[in-house]
Design a protein around this motif. Structure first.
Motif, PDB file in Angstrom:
ATOM      1  N   ALA A   5       0.809  -1.225   0.000  1.00 43.92           N
ATOM      2  CA  ALA A   5       0.000   0.000   0.000  1.00 43.92           C
ATOM      3  C   ALA A   5       0.840   1.271   0.000  1.00 43.92           C
ATOM      4  N   ASN A   6       2.048   1.215   0.570  1.00 47.05           N
ATOM      5  CA  ASN A   6       2.796   2.450   0.793  1.00 47.05           C
ATOM      6  C   ASN A   6       4.156   2.546   0.109  1.00 47.05           C
ATOM      7  N   TYR A  47      13.715  -0.711  10.121  1.00 45.13           N
ATOM      8  CA  TYR A  47      12.938   0.036  11.108  1.00 45.13           C
ATOM      9  C   TYR A  47      13.428   1.474  11.222  1.00 45.13           C
ATOM     10  N   GLN A  48      14.730   1.671  11.257  1.00 45.33           N
ATOM     11  CA  GLN A  48      15.307   3.007  11.414  1.00 45.33           C
ATOM     12  C   GLN A  48      14.949   3.940  10.261  1.00 45.33           C
ATOM     13  N   LYS A  49      14.673   3.373   9.084  1.00 45.92           N
ATOM     14  CA  LYS A  49      14.393   4.202   7.912  1.00 45.92           C
ATOM     15  C   LYS A  49      12.914   4.269   7.538  1.00 45.92           C
ATOM     16  N   LEU A  50      12.047   3.775   8.388  1.00 41.86           N
ATOM     17  CA  LEU A  50      10.612   3.843   8.102  1.00 41.86           C
ATOM     18  C   LEU A  50      10.136   5.290   8.065  1.00 41.86           C
ATOM     19  N   PRO A  51       9.228   5.629   7.129  1.00 38.35           N
ATOM     20  CA  PRO A  51       8.617   6.957   7.169  1.00 38.35           C
ATOM     21  C   PRO A  51       7.898   7.137   8.502  1.00 38.35           C
ATOM     22  N   GLY A  52       8.192   8.215   9.174  1.00 39.21           N
ATOM     23  CA  GLY A  52       7.639   8.435  10.500  1.00 39.21           C
ATOM     24  C   GLY A  52       8.658   8.143  11.590  1.00 39.21           C
ATOM     25  N   GLY A 110       7.154  11.801   1.372  1.00 37.60           N
ATOM     26  CA  GLY A 110       5.922  12.558   1.225  1.00 37.60           C
ATOM     27  C   GLY A 110       4.758  11.964   1.990  1.00 37.60           C
ATOM     28  N   PHE A 111       4.987  10.926   2.749  1.00 38.29           N
ATOM     29  CA  PHE A 111       3.950  10.324   3.573  1.00 38.29           C
ATOM     30  C   PHE A 111       4.616   9.716   4.800  1.00 38.29           C
TER      31      PHE A 111
END
Length: 126
Positions: free
Chosen positions: A51-52, A91-96, A104-105
């Motif tokens: 989805a992302n 995990y360290q590079k996840l958006p958020g 952009g999200f």
């Protein structure tokens, strides 16, 4: 007329600069996945990637390839330390969390919690 315009411009800039001030950046806490909840790669993690992420992570723009059928082998063990989400590059590079460049999200905290829980549970291909 020019004086009126300058006055309006200075007033607007002053309001913009000083009207919203926060002492701290609010970061929503990532919930813990209960130990008795099994996080499935196929049912929980791959749908998040689909989805992302696959708009870019599809071998043409960015690595790793997160398309279904390729993603598990592309991230384990190169980007994931099974049992240690905090030190896993994925995990360290996840958006958020800390993605560079900004996609952009952001993922919502429940999606981040699922990925963290999956890694902490051993990053099984289940």
């Amino acid at each position: 007329m020019k004086k009126l315009f300058r006055l309006a411009l200075v007033s607007s800039l002053s309001l913009m600069c000083f009207s919203c001030y926060y002492d701290e950046l609010y970061i929503e806490e990532i919930p813990e996945i209960p130990e008795d909840q099994i996080v499935s790669f196929q049912d929980d993690i791959q749908p998040i990637f689909t989805a992302n992420c696959i708009g870019c992570h599809n071998t043409t723009i960015a690595n790793p390839d997160l398309r279904e059928g390729n993603s598990y082998n592309a991230i384990v063990p190169d980007y994931v330390i099974a049992g240690d989400a905090e030190n896993s590059e994925l995990y360290q590079k996840l958006p958020g969390i800390g993605h560079q460049p900004d996609p952009g999200f952001t993922l919502d905290v429940d999606e981040i919690a699922l990925i963290k829980g999956w890694i902490d549970q051993g990053a099984e291909n289940n």
